[in-house]
Write an enzyme that holds these catalytic residues in place. Structure first.
Site, short mmCIF file in Angstrom:
data_model
loop_
_atom_site.label_atom_id
_atom_site.label_comp_id
_atom_site.label_asym_id
_atom_site.label_seq_id
_atom_site.Cartn_x
_atom_site.Cartn_y
_atom_site.Cartn_z
CB SER A 46 -27.36 -96.07 -2.17
OG SER A 46 -28.12 -95.30 -3.41
CG HIS A 47 -30.16 -98.33 -4.75
ND1 HIS A 47 -28.14 -97.95 -4.87
CD2 HIS A 47 -28.99 -99.69 -5.25
CE1 HIS A 47 -27.95 -98.72 -5.79
NE2 HIS A 47 -27.74 -99.32 -5.95
CE LYS A 89 -26.40 -92.05 -7.96
NZ LYS A 89 -25.68 -92.42 -7.63
CG ASP A 112 -31.75 -93.06 -3.57
OD1 ASP A 112 -30.98 -91.95 -3.41
OD2 ASP A 112 -29.97 -93.38 -3.66
CG ASP A 165 -27.62 -90.61 -4.43
OD1 ASP A 165 -28.48 -91.33 -4.17
OD2 ASP A 165 -26.22 -90.86 -3.78
NE ARG A 166 -29.46 -94.77 -7.69
CZ ARG A 166 -28.97 -96.61 -8.28
NH1 ARG A 166 -30.04 -97.87 -7.73
NH2 ARG A 166 -28.04 -96.86 -7.81
CG ASP A 203 -27.99 -92.47 -0.91
OD1 ASP A 203 -28.87 -92.72 -1.77
OD2 ASP A 203 -26.68 -91.83 -0.86
C1 G1P Z 1 -24.59 -98.17 -8.87
C2 G1P Z 1 -24.49 -97.82 -10.83
C3 G1P Z 1 -24.40 -96.76 -10.65
C4 G1P Z 1 -24.36 -95.91 -9.35
C5 G1P Z 1 -23.15 -96.84 -7.92
C6 G1P Z 1 -24.90 -96.08 -7.43
O1 G1P Z 1 -23.88 -98.61 -9.34
O2 G1P Z 1 -25.12 -98.39 -11.78
O3 G1P Z 1 -24.10 -95.73 -11.99
O4 G1P Z 1 -23.04 -95.16 -9.70
O5 G1P Z 1 -24.79 -98.05 -8.55
O6 G1P Z 1 -25.94 -94.83 -6.75
P1 G1P Z 1 -23.21 -100.55 -10.17
O7 G1P Z 1 -24.25 -101.22 -8.87
O8 G1P Z 1 -23.62 -100.41 -10.88
O9 G1P Z 1 -21.95 -101.11 -9.50
ZN ZN Z 2 -28.65 -93.66 -3.40
#
Ligand code: G1P
Ligand code: ZN
Length: 545
Positions: free
Chosen positions: A113-114, A378, A279, A283-284, A281
């Site tokens: 992801s991010h 998302k 982000d 989805d954000r 991947d």
């Molecule tokens: C974080 C975000 C959460 C999201 C997840 C995946 O998780 O807070 O809302 O679903 O990334 O993108 P966390 O690191 O808080 O467990």
């Molecule tokens: Zn992501």
């Protein structure tokens, strides 16, 4: 078919977190590590024989290598076919769209992801079910169990396939289709929004937008949808070529990591009126107006309140859902619409049942994730198009739309403070202390404020009755303000503690006050309750969003 069994061993710590298994590339790329985890997934899919698997990722370092390994293992596991994105690319929402449209059995998404990429960065993997959504906790727990006693994985002896060439090929005897990663997804988005109207908006001389793909997966998607289909001028999409290390950046669309975009929108000389980013991947999302950042919780509430302007949602929303730490702005909109608002634990997997059961149409999280029942993830570009559709119909700038929303519903002033990479032991002490204090906190007075309720959030899924405990400590004050503490489940170094602050402000005269200022006393109260600075030695958070 020439199936080879390879001896492997259990690797410690292969426990999926908030969104799949995320670890350093260095760990993932050691011999047998990825293979043991993938075999553990397959071993939990007894009905996989002859079925179709979708495979793709966000293009980060190790994506290409991992895909070839998984293809060889999928062939050995008896899958009937794998649909793989060209060059190994599939954004998370596009993977979800492909699984659903093609009726696939499930999918494997390679992404952290991010989190930063590159050889020294992070890698990740998660399994999505046939509904297109992340597997539930029951499944991920079973996969973890399997990783602890695994002794062998299986693969076919076959050469790498050419992921650059669209069309049919084989690995062992299993057919593999290399598919266009954008087509199904773009067609789906086009069916939801008023593309004609959005195209007109993008053609207006007074309107200029910038989409920052952050060198991540959404570059090709944004080029195809915003520039090619909707006619935005070339150059609208910046940082649009996915790079294995995301250009050395941190592909998280927030005010800190997407500071360039925020600065460009704040500079009148740029001529920009609308900014967006997504982000690693895809989805954000982040939405930025001229000199104005939309907070993700507000964004979710604005989307819900304006659903009647969007073709796909004009007939009404069945219900809405938000993760527990997300602000209650959405609840206010739901109350006015007379629909249910569900509160789930953090992580998209908890929305799946609500969406499948038709209980919720829109869902979202404070962490810049919003989406709907069109997929089971998302969806960053979906949110951007939704906003563009609203702006096109209302003919108002982003800031005005949000301010009018606040005037109508009041403002849920909100901030999230992240303390990243704390020592795990410190974070554990902090939460152990906090949980111990909970029973005494309710009804007590701390720093002159009466605490109405304090608990550790426990969710009972209204569809299947499953129970998820210890999902975040909530402290609710008498005036409805909330302080939430959670431990991140996506980090790969030490422990990240998140503190979420929220206060409701009905008075429009006070909506101008910056969130930081409006939440000072709440932040002080949080420190009294949890002693974050005292225990960790961190005076200020690393990121405020
Ligand atoms: C974080 C975000 C959460 C999201 C997840 C995946 O998780 O807070 O809302 O679903 O990334 O993108 P966390 O690191 O808080 O467990
Ligand atoms: Zn992501």
């Amino acid at each position: 078919m020439n199936v080879i069994s390879v001896v492997t061993k259990p690797f410690p710590g292969q426990k999926p977190g908030t969104s799949g298994l995320r670890k350093k590339v260095k760990l993932f790329s050691q011999p047998g590590y990825l293979e043991s985890f993938v075999q553990s997934i397959f071993d939990n899919l007894p009905d996989r024989q002859g079925k179709t698997l979708v495979l793709g990722g966000d293009g980060r370092y190790f994506n290409d290598v991992a895909i070839q390994i998984i293809l060889r293992m999928a062939a050995a596991a008896g899958f009937g076919r794998v649909l793989v994105g060209q060059n190994g690319i599939l954004s998370t929402p596009a993977a979800s769209a492909v699984i659903r449209k093609r009726g696939a059995f499930g999918g494997i998404i390679l992404s952290a992801s991010h989190n930063p990429g590159g050889a020294d960065g992070d890698f990740g993997i998660k399994y999505n079910l046939g509904n297109g959504g992340p597997a539930n906790e029951g499944f991920t727990d079973a996969v973890y169990q399997r990783t602890q006693d695994i002794s062998v994985y299986r693969q076919v002896a076959a050469e790498d396939i050419d992921l650059g060439r669209l069309g049919e090929t084989r690995i062992g005897e299993m057919p593999v289709s290399v598919i266009d990663p954008v087509a199904d997804y773009a067609a789906l988005l086009e069916s939801l929004f008023d593309f004609g109207r959005i195209a007109n908006l993008l053609a207006r001389p007074g309107f200029r937008m910038r989409f920052d793909a952050m060198h991540a997966v959404n570059g090709p998607y944004a080029h195809a949808i915003l520039e090619d289909r909707l006619g935005a001028p070339a150059g609208t999409v910046v940082n649009g070529t996915p790079l294995p290390d995301f250009g050395g950046g941190h592909p998280d669309p927030n005010p800190v990591y997407a500071a360039d975009l925020v600065a460009a929108l704040a500079d009148p000389k740029s001529g920009l009126s609308f900014g967006a980013a997504s982000d690693g991947d895809g989805d954000r999302n982040m939405i930025v107006g001229r000199g104005f950042i939309v907070s993700p919780s507000d964004s979710l509430a604005v989307l819900a309140a304006n659903h009647q302007l969007i073709p796909a949602y004009a007939l009404g929303l069945a219900g809405v859902a938000r993760s527990m730490p997300t602000s209650c702005a959405l609840d206010r909109v739901a109350a006015e619409l007379g629909i249910a608002c569900y509160e789930t634990p953090t992580g998209w997997k908890y929305f799946g049942n609500l969406l499948d059961a038709g209980k919720a149409t829109l869902c979202g999280e404070e962490s810049a994730g919003t989406g709907s029942n069109h997929v089971r993830e998302k969806d960053g570009l979906w949110a951007v198009l939704y906003w563009l559709n609203i702006v096109a119909v209302r003919e108002q700038p982003v800031e005005q739309i949000v301010r009018e929303h606040w005037r109508r519903f009041g403002r849920n002033v909100y901030a999230r403070h992240d303390y990243e990479g704390l020592q795990t032991a410190q974070a554990e002490t902090l939460f152990a202390e906090l949980r111990q204090k909970l029973p005494a906190l309710a009804g007590s007075i701390v720093a002159g404020t009466r605490i109405k309720a304090a608990d550790d959030f426990c969710y009972i899924d209204p569809v299947d009755g499953s129970r998820s405990e210890r999902q975040g400590v909530r402290v609710i004050l008498e005036d409805g303000s909330r302080i939430v503490f959670r431990m991140s489940g996506t980090g790969t170094e030490g422990a990240t503690v998140r503190l979420y602050l929220e206060r409701y402000e009905p008075d429009p005269a006070r909506h101008e006050i910056p969130a930081g200022e409006a939440l000072v006393s709440l932040a002080a109260l949080a420190e009294k309750v949890a002693r974050i600075a005292e225990i960790s030695g961190r005076k200020v958070p690393d990121v405020i969003s």
